[in-house]
Every structure is written in structure tokens, then in C-alpha cells.
Design a protein around this motif. Structure first.
Motif, PDB file in Angstrom:
ATOM      1  N   THR A  31      42.028  31.885  36.171  1.00  0.00           N
ATOM      2  CA  THR A  31      41.345  33.183  36.163  1.00  0.00           C
ATOM      3  C   THR A  31      39.863  33.042  36.487  1.00  0.00           C
ATOM      4  N   ILE A  34      38.984  33.224  40.063  1.00  0.00           N
ATOM      5  CA  ILE A  34      39.241  34.493  40.732  1.00  0.00           C
ATOM      6  C   ILE A  34      38.248  35.574  40.336  1.00  0.00           C
ATOM      7  N   GLN A 111      45.500  41.257  41.322  1.00  0.00           N
ATOM      8  CA  GLN A 111      44.802  40.128  41.942  1.00  0.00           C
ATOM      9  C   GLN A 111      45.102  38.824  41.188  1.00  0.00           C
ATOM     10  N   LEU A 112      45.243  38.914  39.884  1.00  0.00           N
ATOM     11  CA  LEU A 112      45.481  37.727  39.059  1.00  0.00           C
ATOM     12  C   LEU A 112      46.947  37.314  39.005  1.00  0.00           C
TER      13      LEU A 112
END
Length: 158
Positions: A31, A34, A111-112
């Protein structure tokens, strides 16, 4: 008197805790590459995304994330400040608030999800067979529910 923590049963506890901490660190590394958001906020968003209709009461989120009230409040405030969640009145309980995943929170979770799924598969599902994963889920659910119940909390049934 024997030396402390020499009982072999401590190995089970220690291994469980060490496995959780190591996996949590691997997921945090994913994470952090990102998005520059505190990992507690990411944990909050993932838990909220997994909740029915992407909404939950703050007390349920705190219980699911094992956070004390002051910590969940700080996480909710930060997530709200970033536009990732919204606080709404509970439709059937005017005294209660619901936390809802906002559009920006959904986008961040989207997105994750791919990179976190890769890590999940690499460290859990790709390592363990299907039957082992099912057994792991059964055992960890039992431990979680018992521990939450022992702390005076009712398990969420998931």
C-alpha cells in the motif's frame, strides 16, 4: 521455578502473532508504494469495502479492526478529511452514525485491490492449498469470534 514462556503452547500463540505481523508488514509495503495514506486508514477502507453495502457503524469498524475509540476517531477524521468516507445518519437509529465509503474511497480501494490481491495470493492462497485456506479461515474465525466475545463484544458473524 521454571523459566517464563517455556511451555510449548506459547509457540502456537507466538507463531500466530508473528505470522500476522509479517503478513501485515508485507501488505503495508504494497500500500505504501501506491498511496501515501496511513496504514490504519487503508485498513479502515478495506474493512469498510468488505462490509455490507460498504457502510458500517464506527463501533463495528473499531471492533473489526481492534481499534480503541480514540484511534478509530482519528482514522475516521483523516479519511473524511481526504474525502474517502462520509458520515451519515443511521436510517433506523437517529442516535447512531453510519460510515460510508465515498467515491474517492471506492476509487482508492479499486487502485489497491489488484496489488493487494497479488500479495494475498503470493503469501496465502498461492502458498496454501484450497483445503488449508478453508481450514485457516475456519480456525481464525473461531479464534476471532471467541476473543471478541471474551472481550464483551459480540462477533459480527462473518
Amino acid at each position: 521455578m521454571s523459566a517464563p514462556f517455556k511451555d510449548a503452547r506459547w509457540d502456537t500463540f507466538g507463531l500466530l502473532k508473528e505470522a500476522y505481523l509479517a503478513l501485515d508488514q508485507r501488505f503495508a509495503e504494497v500500500t505504501e508504494r501506491i498511496v501515501p495514506v496511513d496504514r490504519s486508514v487503508v485498513d479502515l477502507l478495506v474493512r469498510l469495502a468488505r462490509s455490507p453495502q460498504q457502510r458500517a457503524r464506527p463501533t463495528d469498524l473499531a471492533r473489526g479492526l481492534s481499534m480503541v475509540p480514540s484511534h478509530i476517531t482519528r482514522c475516521l477524521d483523516e479519511a473524511e478529511r481526504r474525502g474517502l468516507i462520509e458520515r451519515r445518519a443511521h436510517p433506523s437509529d437517529g442516535r447512531s452514525t453510519l460510515i460510508v465509503l465515498a467515491l474517492a474511497g471506492e476509487e482508492l480501494c479499486s487502485q489497491l485491490e489488484g496489488p493487494l490481491a497479488d500479495a494475498r495470493d503470493r503469501f496465502i492462497h498461492g502458498l496454501l492449498g484450497e483445503r488449508d485456506v478453508a481450514e485457516l479461515e475456519r480456525l481464525t474465525r473461531t479464534l476471532r469470534n471467541h476473543a471478541q466475545g471474551a472481550a464483551g463484544r459480540s462477533p459480527d458473524g462473518t
